[in-house]
Design a protein around this motif. Structure first.
Motif, PDB file in Angstrom:
ATOM      1  N   HIS A  65      43.640  70.855  77.286  1.00 13.44           N
ATOM      2  CA  HIS A  65      44.591  71.690  78.027  1.00 13.44           C
ATOM      3  C   HIS A  65      43.940  72.939  78.604  1.00 13.44           C
ATOM      4  CE1 HIS A  65      47.824  69.165  76.479  1.00 13.44           C
ATOM      5  NE2 HIS A  65      47.306  69.302  75.275  1.00 13.44           N
ATOM      6  N   PHE A  66      42.612  72.971  78.606  1.00 12.65           N
ATOM      7  CA  PHE A  66      41.921  74.139  79.156  1.00 12.65           C
ATOM      8  C   PHE A  66      42.241  74.339  80.633  1.00 12.65           C
ATOM      9  CE2 PHE A  66      38.038  75.060  76.224  1.00 12.65           C
ATOM     10  CZ  PHE A  66      38.913  75.374  75.192  1.00 12.65           C
ATOM     11  N   ALA A  67      42.463  73.248  81.343  1.00 14.01           N
ATOM     12  CA  ALA A  67      42.750  73.362  82.784  1.00 14.01           C
ATOM     13  C   ALA A  67      43.999  74.201  83.036  1.00 14.01           C
ATOM     14  CB  ALA A  67      42.912  71.972  83.392  1.00 14.01           C
ATOM     15  N   ASP A  68      44.945  74.166  82.085  1.00 12.71           N
ATOM     16  CA  ASP A  68      46.164  74.967  82.229  1.00 12.71           C
ATOM     17  C   ASP A  68      45.841  76.458  82.261  1.00 12.71           C
ATOM     18  OD1 ASP A  68      47.506  72.578  82.099  1.00 12.71           O
ATOM     19  OD2 ASP A  68      48.074  72.782  79.988  1.00 12.71           O
ATOM     20  N   HIS A  69      44.699  76.827  81.676  1.00 12.15           N
ATOM     21  CA  HIS A  69      44.286  78.227  81.616  1.00 12.15           C
ATOM     22  C   HIS A  69      43.269  78.566  82.722  1.00 12.15           C
ATOM     23  CE1 HIS A  69      46.119  79.135  77.634  1.00 12.15           C
ATOM     24  NE2 HIS A  69      45.962  77.835  77.458  1.00 12.15           N
ATOM     25  N   GLY A  70      43.069  77.639  83.632  1.00 11.45           N
ATOM     26  CA  GLY A  70      42.120  77.883  84.701  1.00 11.45           C
ATOM     27  C   GLY A  70      40.675  77.673  84.307  1.00 11.45           C
ATOM     28  N   ILE A  71      40.480  76.903  83.230  1.00  8.26           N
ATOM     29  CA  ILE A  71      39.122  76.608  82.758  1.00  8.26           C
ATOM     30  C   ILE A  71      38.844  75.138  83.025  1.00  8.26           C
ATOM     31  CG2 ILE A  71      37.546  76.599  80.784  1.00  8.26           C
ATOM     32  CD1 ILE A  71      39.427  78.687  79.490  1.00  8.26           C
ATOM     33  N   GLU A  72      37.933  74.883  83.921  1.00  8.88           N
ATOM     34  CA  GLU A  72      37.619  73.511  84.282  1.00  8.88           C
ATOM     35  C   GLU A  72      36.351  73.059  83.566  1.00  8.88           C
ATOM     36  OE1 GLU A  72      37.476  73.187  88.491  1.00  8.88           O
ATOM     37  OE2 GLU A  72      39.559  73.818  88.784  1.00  8.88           O
ATOM     38  N   VAL A  73      36.486  71.991  82.788  1.00 10.54           N
ATOM     39  CA  VAL A  73      35.366  71.435  82.038  1.00 10.54           C
ATOM     40  C   VAL A  73      34.911  70.162  82.748  1.00 10.54           C
ATOM     41  CG1 VAL A  73      34.575  70.555  79.811  1.00 10.54           C
ATOM     42  CG2 VAL A  73      36.287  72.390  79.908  1.00 10.54           C
ATOM     43  N   SER A  74      33.674  70.145  83.195  1.00  7.87           N
ATOM     44  CA  SER A  74      33.185  68.973  83.912  1.00  7.87           C
ATOM     45  C   SER A  74      32.507  68.009  82.947  1.00  7.87           C
ATOM     46  CB  SER A  74      32.192  69.400  84.997  1.00  7.87           C
ATOM     47  OG  SER A  74      31.078  70.066  84.428  1.00  7.87           O
ATOM     48  N   GLY A  75      32.528  66.736  83.288  1.00  9.09           N
ATOM     49  CA  GLY A  75      31.896  65.722  82.448  1.00  9.09           C
ATOM     50  C   GLY A  75      32.831  65.241  81.357  1.00  9.09           C
ATOM     51  N   ASP A  76      32.403  64.175  80.717  1.00  4.73           N
ATOM     52  CA  ASP A  76      33.228  63.588  79.663  1.00  4.73           C
ATOM     53  C   ASP A  76      33.135  64.415  78.383  1.00  4.73           C
ATOM     54  OD1 ASP A  76      33.952  61.522  81.320  1.00  4.73           O
ATOM     55  OD2 ASP A  76      32.297  60.217  80.671  1.00  4.73           O
ATOM     56  N   VAL A  77      34.273  64.583  77.747  1.00  3.36           N
ATOM     57  CA  VAL A  77      34.322  65.240  76.441  1.00  3.36           C
ATOM     58  C   VAL A  77      34.318  64.143  75.386  1.00  3.36           C
ATOM     59  CG1 VAL A  77      35.635  66.744  74.911  1.00  3.36           C
ATOM     60  CG2 VAL A  77      35.591  67.200  77.374  1.00  3.36           C
ATOM     61  N   LYS A  78      33.333  64.149  74.536  1.00  2.00           N
ATOM     62  CA  LYS A  78      33.184  63.080  73.554  1.00  2.00           C
ATOM     63  C   LYS A  78      33.378  63.600  72.131  1.00  2.00           C
ATOM     64  CE  LYS A  78      29.895  60.500  76.427  1.00  2.00           C
ATOM     65  NZ  LYS A  78      28.522  59.918  76.497  1.00  2.00           N
ATOM     66  N   ILE A  79      33.847  62.707  71.274  1.00  2.00           N
ATOM     67  CA  ILE A  79      34.032  63.032  69.864  1.00  2.00           C
ATOM     68  C   ILE A  79      32.862  62.463  69.079  1.00  2.00           C
ATOM     69  CG2 ILE A  79      35.473  62.710  67.821  1.00  2.00           C
ATOM     70  CD1 ILE A  79      37.831  62.278  69.793  1.00  2.00           C
ATOM     71  N   ASN A  80      32.223  63.315  68.299  1.00  2.00           N
ATOM     72  CA  ASN A  80      31.174  62.876  67.389  1.00  2.00           C
ATOM     73  C   ASN A  80      31.737  63.015  65.981  1.00  2.00           C
ATOM     74  OD1 ASN A  80      28.924  62.597  65.694  1.00  2.00           O
ATOM     75  ND2 ASN A  80      27.527  63.465  67.207  1.00  2.00           N
ATOM     76  N   LEU A  81      32.373  61.951  65.491  1.00  2.00           N
ATOM     77  CA  LEU A  81      33.043  61.999  64.188  1.00  2.00           C
ATOM     78  C   LEU A  81      32.054  62.297  63.067  1.00  2.00           C
ATOM     79  CD1 LEU A  81      35.688  61.679  62.612  1.00  2.00           C
ATOM     80  CD2 LEU A  81      35.180  59.233  62.411  1.00  2.00           C
ATOM     81  N   GLU A  82      30.866  61.726  63.174  1.00  2.00           N
ATOM     82  CA  GLU A  82      29.855  61.962  62.137  1.00  2.00           C
ATOM     83  C   GLU A  82      29.505  63.446  62.047  1.00  2.00           C
ATOM     84  OE1 GLU A  82      25.315  60.502  60.913  1.00  2.00           O
ATOM     85  OE2 GLU A  82      26.308  59.692  62.689  1.00  2.00           O
TER      86      GLU A  82
END
Length: 467
Positions: A65-82
């Protein structure tokens, strides 16, 4: 043979805090822990690691939801569970090391091994290498805590059919996590994996989740979690859990006998906890244990054997770390000749989901059952400037006060930072504040705490200012 004034069996929050207070009061103190690390369930496989996982998964959810605050994150956001689990373990290790530091600082003797009574004043410590030793203790405090409960027909294999312990170190994010039990543990861990992308289904025997709390909190939390994608099957009695390979089938009947069948790849059994006294040999000391497995104590937390006490999950009352801590301090001070007390009505309860849920005092259901005439004041978080600024507008604060005296009888809240806000409620009720007392205290603006003031105003002649 080593001799001590006080020996505590179990190093959870109740045990280690009690040991520290005993040492502060001048007692020669020892603590016995069966595991290699101190801290008990709470620090090792309970409160601390689950909150670390909740924090990590919350950061991931917020990122969406960062985009709602005007923060644009480029690229895929991945989860590293380990990596997430590694961080959780690092937090645990650091916290447990802190407890060891406190033991050393307060000159408390730590024994690693299983403590069991030989008689009322002698305790045998059985170590992992097969050796043992016996110590003598003038007084003993039983603080052996609790273990996850189970249903008699469920075979927990710790791989696919798991408890909360295994849920904190899964090798993968479940595709579909079926949770048996809609209490605090099930809901918190359910939200962790829901945030990480799992489908989560909760099967609860009672007619609502978090059934021990005020029904309004349950209703609001259900609404919010449903909006997030969690599915609920309340008023369902589980009758079968079967594993086939990597699949788990859960069958349950609703109140009308209609069968529910859920297929998942993991099943978390979260049906509560039971007091743990295995291997304690309390009978050798003559200590009475109830049919429910609880160590029986009086108002001073003293067992039927005058020099043996018990605290925390192993005795009556809510299974909460902070309750155990208060009880540990009470016993230490009582042994020192002081006159401590605990008001169990003012032990707060918290659910660390987001929004957080917290409560202290009586629920509306309890007041109605007792025939108490009361008034209620509610204030929604969506009316708070701070909540809107941060985007955390779910939830409310509710204050229940005596209709005649205006004394606050219960405060129930769900929303951002409620785990911290509840301390204000406990403080007010400890000093027997009225709703008007709270309403006339200045609360900084803009803060989430303003909701408490506004709810108090609402309970005082319905004069909330911002709704």
């Amino acid at each position: 043979m080593s001799q001590f004034d006080v020996t505590i069996i179990g190093s959870g929050p109740g045990g280690y805090v009690s040991a520290i207070r005993c040492a502060q009061l001048g007692f020669k103190t020892a603590i016995i822990e069966k595991y290699a690390t101190l801290g008990g369930t709470c620090l090792n496989v309970g409160c601390i690691p689950s909150k670390a996982m909740l924090a990590s998964s919350h950061h991931y959810e917020e990122l969406q939801h960062f985009a709602d605050h005007g923060i644009e994150v480029s690229g895929d956001v991945k989860i590293n569970l380990e990596k997430m689990i590694e961080r959780k373990q690092a937090v645990v290790d650091q916290t447990c090391s802190g407890v060891k530091f406190l033991m050393d600082k307060n000159k408390i003797t730590v024994f690693e091994g299983v403590g069991s009574f030989e008689d009322a004043t002698h305790i045998k410590i059985s170590k992992k290498d097969g050796s043992s030793e016996v110590i003598e203790s003038k007084n003993t405090i039983i603080a052996t805590g609790s273990k996850p409960s189970n249903l008699p027909f469920i075979q927990i294999d710790k791989e696919r059919v798991i408890t909360s312990t295994e849920a904190l170190k899964l090798p993968e994010i479940p595709k579909h996590l079926v949770i048996i039990g809609g209490g605090v543990i099930g809901i918190e861990l359910g939200q962790v994996y829901l945030r990480l992308g799992a489908q989560v289904s909760v099967v609860e025997y009672m007619d609502r989740i978090i059934p021990g709390m005020d029904s309004s909190l349950s209703k609001e939390l259900t609404k919010v979690l449903k909006k997030q994608g969690m599915k609920f099957y309340t008023s369902h009695k589980v009758k079968e859990v079967a594993r086939s390979g990597n699949n788990v089938t859960v069958k349950a009947d609703d109140a009308k006998g209609k069968e529910l069948v859920l297929e998942g790849d993991y099943c978390l059994v979260a049906v509560g906890r039971r007091p743990y006294t295995d291997g304690l040999h309390a009978d050798k000391a003559g200590v009475k244990i109830s049919e429910r497995g609880l160590v029986e104590v009086n108002d001073h937390l003293q067992t039927n054997v005058s020099n043996i006490y018990a605290i925390g999950d192993v005795i009556r009352g809510a299974m909460l770390a902070h309750k155990a801590e208060e009880e540990g301090v009470l016993v230490a001070e009582y042994l020192a000749g002081q006159k401590p007390h605990i008001d169990y009505n003012l032990i707060p309860g918290v659910v660390y989901t987001w929004p957080e849920v917290a409560a202290v005092g009586k629920t509306e259901e309890q007041l109605k059952e007792a025939g108490v005439v009361y008034k209620a004041g509610n204030f929604p978080f969506k009316a708070l400037g701070r909540a809107r600024a941060g985007g955390d507008t779910d939830g409310f604060v509710k204050i229940l006060a005596d209709a005649k005296t205006d004394e606050v009888l219960g405060i129930h809240m769900i929303g951002a930072r409620c785990a911290d806000l509840i301390a204000e409620a406990v403080t007010a009720m400890e000093f027997r504040a009225s709703a008007e007392d709270i309403s006339r205290m200045s609360h900084a603006h803009p803060t989430f705490a303003e909701a408490v003031k506004e709810a108090a105003l609402a309970a005082t002649d319905n004069r909330a200012l911002h709704v």
